[in-house]
Design a protein around this motif. Structure first.
Motif, PDB file in Angstrom:
ATOM      1  N   LEU A 140       0.816  -1.208   0.000  1.00  0.00           N
ATOM      2  CA  LEU A 140       0.000   0.000   0.000  1.00  0.00           C
ATOM      3  C   LEU A 140       0.854   1.264   0.000  1.00  0.00           C
ATOM      4  O   LEU A 140       0.505   2.261  -0.642  1.00  0.00           O
ATOM      5  CB  LEU A 140      -0.940  -0.011   1.204  1.00  0.00           C
ATOM      6  N   SER A 141       1.973   1.247   0.717  1.00  0.00           N
ATOM      7  CA  SER A 141       2.868   2.412   0.729  1.00  0.00           C
ATOM      8  C   SER A 141       3.405   2.685  -0.669  1.00  0.00           C
ATOM      9  O   SER A 141       3.491   3.846  -1.103  1.00  0.00           O
ATOM     10  CB  SER A 141       4.026   2.186   1.702  1.00  0.00           C
ATOM     11  N   ARG A 142       3.764   1.641  -1.391  1.00  0.00           N
ATOM     12  CA  ARG A 142       4.240   1.819  -2.759  1.00  0.00           C
ATOM     13  C   ARG A 142       3.124   2.290  -3.686  1.00  0.00           C
ATOM     14  O   ARG A 142       3.384   2.823  -4.765  1.00  0.00           O
ATOM     15  CB  ARG A 142       4.860   0.521  -3.286  1.00  0.00           C
ATOM     16  N   ALA A 143       1.873   2.101  -3.257  1.00  0.00           N
ATOM     17  CA  ALA A 143       0.723   2.556  -4.044  1.00  0.00           C
ATOM     18  C   ALA A 143       0.219   3.922  -3.596  1.00  0.00           C
ATOM     19  O   ALA A 143      -0.840   4.365  -4.042  1.00  0.00           O
ATOM     20  CB  ALA A 143      -0.410   1.529  -3.943  1.00  0.00           C
ATOM     21  N   GLY A 144       0.953   4.580  -2.695  1.00  0.00           N
ATOM     22  CA  GLY A 144       0.595   5.942  -2.308  1.00  0.00           C
ATOM     23  C   GLY A 144      -0.230   6.067  -1.055  1.00  0.00           C
ATOM     24  O   GLY A 144      -0.697   7.163  -0.730  1.00  0.00           O
ATOM     25  N   PHE A 145      -0.424   4.967  -0.314  1.00  0.00           N
ATOM     26  CA  PHE A 145      -1.180   5.018   0.932  1.00  0.00           C
ATOM     27  C   PHE A 145      -0.274   5.466   2.084  1.00  0.00           C
ATOM     28  O   PHE A 145       0.953   5.344   2.028  1.00  0.00           O
ATOM     29  CB  PHE A 145      -1.757   3.638   1.275  1.00  0.00           C
ATOM     30  N   PRO A 166       1.703  11.663  -3.646  1.00  0.00           N
ATOM     31  CA  PRO A 166       2.667  10.892  -2.859  1.00  0.00           C
ATOM     32  C   PRO A 166       4.101  11.195  -3.307  1.00  0.00           C
ATOM     33  O   PRO A 166       4.377  11.288  -4.511  1.00  0.00           O
ATOM     34  CB  PRO A 166       2.294   9.432  -3.159  1.00  0.00           C
ATOM     35  N   ILE A 167       4.989  11.350  -2.338  1.00  0.00           N
ATOM     36  CA  ILE A 167       6.376  11.715  -2.649  1.00  0.00           C
ATOM     37  C   ILE A 167       7.335  10.927  -1.776  1.00  0.00           C
ATOM     38  O   ILE A 167       7.044  10.649  -0.609  1.00  0.00           O
ATOM     39  CB  ILE A 167       6.587  13.239  -2.472  1.00  0.00           C
ATOM     40  N   ARG A 168       8.476  10.536  -2.351  1.00  0.00           N
ATOM     41  CA  ARG A 168       9.516   9.834  -1.604  1.00  0.00           C
ATOM     42  C   ARG A 168      10.885  10.308  -2.082  1.00  0.00           C
ATOM     43  O   ARG A 168      11.089  10.576  -3.277  1.00  0.00           O
ATOM     44  CB  ARG A 168       9.378   8.322  -1.762  1.00  0.00           C
ATOM     45  N   ILE A 169      11.816  10.419  -1.154  1.00  0.00           N
ATOM     46  CA  ILE A 169      13.185  10.849  -1.467  1.00  0.00           C
ATOM     47  C   ILE A 169      13.993   9.638  -1.909  1.00  0.00           C
ATOM     48  O   ILE A 169      13.912   8.561  -1.305  1.00  0.00           O
ATOM     49  CB  ILE A 169      13.848  11.490  -0.240  1.00  0.00           C
ATOM     50  N   VAL A 170      14.795   9.804  -2.946  1.00  0.00           N
ATOM     51  CA  VAL A 170      15.734   8.764  -3.375  1.00  0.00           C
ATOM     52  C   VAL A 170      16.978   8.920  -2.504  1.00  0.00           C
ATOM     53  O   VAL A 170      17.843   9.761  -2.765  1.00  0.00           O
ATOM     54  CB  VAL A 170      16.077   8.900  -4.870  1.00  0.00           C
ATOM     55  N   ALA A 171      17.052   8.115  -1.452  1.00  0.00           N
ATOM     56  CA  ALA A 171      18.045   8.347  -0.399  1.00  0.00           C
ATOM     57  C   ALA A 171      19.479   8.268  -0.905  1.00  0.00           C
ATOM     58  O   ALA A 171      20.321   9.109  -0.568  1.00  0.00           O
ATOM     59  CB  ALA A 171      17.834   7.340   0.735  1.00  0.00           C
ATOM     60  N   TYR A 183       2.298  13.040   1.589  1.00  0.00           N
ATOM     61  CA  TYR A 183       1.721  13.753   0.452  1.00  0.00           C
ATOM     62  C   TYR A 183       2.324  15.141   0.294  1.00  0.00           C
ATOM     63  O   TYR A 183       2.392  15.928   1.241  1.00  0.00           O
ATOM     64  CB  TYR A 183       0.198  13.851   0.605  1.00  0.00           C
ATOM     65  N   TRP A 184       2.752  15.401  -0.914  1.00  0.00           N
ATOM     66  CA  TRP A 184       3.190  16.734  -1.306  1.00  0.00           C
ATOM     67  C   TRP A 184       1.975  17.444  -1.882  1.00  0.00           C
ATOM     68  O   TRP A 184       1.293  16.930  -2.760  1.00  0.00           O
ATOM     69  CB  TRP A 184       4.296  16.615  -2.350  1.00  0.00           C
ATOM     70  N   VAL A 185       1.680  18.627  -1.342  1.00  0.00           N
ATOM     71  CA  VAL A 185       0.539  19.415  -1.803  1.00  0.00           C
ATOM     72  C   VAL A 185       1.085  20.762  -2.272  1.00  0.00           C
ATOM     73  O   VAL A 185       1.281  21.681  -1.475  1.00  0.00           O
ATOM     74  CB  VAL A 185      -0.503  19.616  -0.675  1.00  0.00           C
ATOM     75  N   PRO A 186       1.385  20.889  -3.561  1.00  0.00           N
ATOM     76  CA  PRO A 186       2.023  22.120  -4.060  1.00  0.00           C
ATOM     77  C   PRO A 186       1.266  23.388  -3.723  1.00  0.00           C
ATOM     78  O   PRO A 186       1.867  24.449  -3.545  1.00  0.00           O
ATOM     79  CB  PRO A 186       2.076  21.890  -5.580  1.00  0.00           C
ATOM     80  N   GLU A 187      -0.073  23.295  -3.623  1.00  0.00           N
ATOM     81  CA  GLU A 187      -0.882  24.490  -3.349  1.00  0.00           C
ATOM     82  C   GLU A 187      -0.910  24.854  -1.863  1.00  0.00           C
ATOM     83  O   GLU A 187      -1.433  25.917  -1.509  1.00  0.00           O
ATOM     84  CB  GLU A 187      -2.307  24.270  -3.837  1.00  0.00           C
ATOM     85  N   SER A 188      -0.383  24.001  -1.012  1.00  0.00           N
ATOM     86  CA  SER A 188      -0.400  24.247   0.427  1.00  0.00           C
ATOM     87  C   SER A 188       0.987  24.668   0.903  1.00  0.00           C
ATOM     88  O   SER A 188       1.963  23.952   0.706  1.00  0.00           O
ATOM     89  CB  SER A 188      -0.830  22.977   1.173  1.00  0.00           C
ATOM     90  N   ARG A 189       1.070  25.815   1.549  1.00  0.00           N
ATOM     91  CA  ARG A 189       2.362  26.308   2.040  1.00  0.00           C
ATOM     92  C   ARG A 189       2.964  25.347   3.055  1.00  0.00           C
ATOM     93  O   ARG A 189       4.163  25.136   3.093  1.00  0.00           O
ATOM     94  CB  ARG A 189       2.178  27.694   2.669  1.00  0.00           C
TER      95      ARG A 189
END
Length: 254
Positions: A47-52, A72-77, A210-216
């Motif tokens: 589920l995490s890989r599916a954006g949950f 959904p966003i993840r850093i490439v460590a 979650y990355w929300v570009p419209e939210s500061r």
């Protein structure tokens, strides 16, 4: 001969509409499912890989009609390179000591959590949480979870990050810090620490939710590069794809 699967069915439910916590004037709906039993870790991974995301023993994903703002966003460590501001944050917190603790709530953590909520999110639901609510948030988990505590040289608790361990990374569930130490940028410091820890463990990703570009409040997540975002059911390098997200829900073999 007809063979029946021994795997129990996984049920998903949709929540009632509620005010969106990120964008004023919008409503939020989620698809949720329970994480329980011996398959909880493996299901959580998929589920995490599916954006949950996880909260307590529930995995959820936004399914808001007409809105796809949560990406959904993840850093490439392994490839992460801190920018100038992030290097400055690391230097400012060189005296901070991090310790990985079990998922056990303490009165000290809750006192810091309460101060943080009152200072930063006084109008949110979490500001009204009592100790037992906080303990449930930390301890009600069916998977590998811990709390990373950040302390100064005098052993004063400066911040904490509730963190899940996945097969392919670390997931930052929730972090909070001393509002009086805002200049330290401890939220950024916690993410930098998770990236370093993922590298040490040989894990490729740090999941930031979650990355929300419209939210500061949520836009900062895109500052950690390189990162991948989930669009159209595929993880893509941020910057290689237009910021128009497909629904966070994707097919998952449960």
């Amino acid at each position: 001969m007809l063979h029946r699967s021994s795997r129990r069915p996984q049920f998903f439910y949709t929540t009632a509409p509620l005010p969106c916590p990120y964008l004023a004037g919008r409503t939020e709906r989620k698809i949720v499912t329970e994480l329980s039993g011996t398959d909880a870790e493996a299901l959580h991974d998929r589920l995490s890989r599916a954006g949950f995301r996880r909260s307590h023993n529930i995995a959820y994903s936004p399914v808001c009609p007409g809105c796809q703002a949560c990406i959904p966003i993840r850093i490439v460590a392994g490839a992460f390179e801190p920018d100038r501001t992030q290097r400055k944050v690391a230097r400012a917190n060189a005296d901070v000591i991090a310790a990985e603790m079990p998922a056990r709530a303490t009165a000290e953590q809750f006192a810091l959590f309460h101060r943080y909520q009152k200072a930063r999110h006084a109008d949110g639901d979490m500001a009204a949480m009592g100790f037992y609510d906080y303990r449930a948030m930390v301890e009600d988990t069916p998977i590998g979870t811990g709390v990373v505590e950040f302390r100064d040289a005098t052993d004063r608790l400066l911040g904490a990050c509730l963190t899940d361990r996945l097969s392919d990374g670390l997931s930052a569930v929730y972090s909070f810090y001393d509002p009086a130490a805002e200049k330290r940028s401890l939220g950024t410091h916690a993410v930098l620490w998770l990236v370093d820890r993922a590298r040490e463990l040989g894990l490729p990703y740090v999941y930031l939710g979650y990355w929300v570009p419209e939210s500061r409040k949520m836009a900062y997540k895109a500052r950690f590069r390189p990162s991948e975002v989930l669009m159209g059911g595929t993880w893509r390098m941020l910057g290689d794809a237009p910021v128009v997200a497909a629904p966070a829900m994707t097919s998952v073999e449960a």
